[in-house]
Write an enzyme that holds these catalytic residues in place. Sequence first.
Site, PDB file in Angstrom:
ATOM      1  N   ASP A   1     -12.732  -2.602  -3.804  1.00  0.00           N
ATOM      2  CA  ASP A   1     -11.645  -3.530  -4.076  1.00  0.00           C
ATOM      3  C   ASP A   1     -10.964  -3.056  -5.372  1.00  0.00           C
ATOM      4  O   ASP A   1     -11.509  -2.204  -6.090  1.00  0.00           O
ATOM      5  CB  ASP A   1     -12.215  -4.937  -4.231  1.00  0.00           C
ATOM      6  CG  ASP A   1     -11.207  -5.935  -4.722  1.00  0.00           C
ATOM      7  OD1 ASP A   1     -10.126  -6.037  -4.114  1.00  0.00           O
ATOM      8  OD2 ASP A   1     -11.493  -6.616  -5.734  1.00  0.00           O
TER       9      ASP A   1
ATOM     10  N   ASP B   1      -8.331  -5.280  -7.854  1.00  0.00           N
ATOM     11  CA  ASP B   1      -8.209  -6.250  -8.943  1.00  0.00           C
ATOM     12  C   ASP B   1      -9.532  -6.950  -9.219  1.00  0.00           C
ATOM     13  O   ASP B   1     -10.115  -7.583  -8.340  1.00  0.00           O
ATOM     14  CB  ASP B   1      -7.131  -7.285  -8.614  1.00  0.00           C
ATOM     15  CG  ASP B   1      -5.740  -6.693  -8.672  1.00  0.00           C
ATOM     16  OD1 ASP B   1      -5.474  -5.902  -9.589  1.00  0.00           O
ATOM     17  OD2 ASP B   1      -4.915  -7.021  -7.797  1.00  0.00           O
TER      18      ASP B   1
END
Length: 236
Positions: free
Chosen positions: A8, A10
């Site tokens: 991922d 953020d």
Amino acid sequence: MLNALIFDVDGTLADTERVHLAAFNHAFDTEGLDWHWDTALYTRLLEISGGKERMLHHWRSVQPGLTELGAGAVQATIDRLHELKTAHYENAVRSGAVQLRPGVLALMNEARAQGLGLAIATTTSPVNIAALLRTAIGDHWRSQFLAVGDASSSPIKKPHPQVYLQVLRDMELPASDCLAFEDSANGLRAATAAGLRTVITPNSFTDHHDFSGALRVVSDLGAIGLAQLREWHAHA
């Protein structure tokens, strides 16, 4: 066998959320809106994946009777706000406001050196990914990843597994050959729904989330090497 690591962006690759928060508030000020998101409100809003979706949810919460007027005026406003927010975020990242979290780059380099593939699976926009990774890795950053899934290629946001399923297809690997890295409950749910074992590195915005079902929850990747990941993967 462990053959790929899927990250991922953020909150996982970098602690970006405070910079995103400042960018949202900048956009609201620029457009003359009386909205201001503080840390507590933004923490709650992060339970909704996607910046546009987050703003629309907030708008509906402060104006319950909100409807689309003038052939999509609401969506047009959301789009304009998101453009302003993204530009502000990109400038902040280029100025050095965001760095990769501890251990991330070392783990990526070790994985590539040992022949593992790397991938990105995020609900953020392509320009946000490029701004972060171009600054952290260099202009050649895209060549480091076998696959990149983002908001443009997988519009159904986490906790739906669409982006992970896309990345697995693009890499032509089964979920059992990969590990995912996330920082949030929505991310964990998305990765788990795609059949991925998931390592969680929470941050100050997500450390209160329920991470039941994660392979491991660690503060960061600073002390985590590939040997440790292979052991966790093998014994899962």
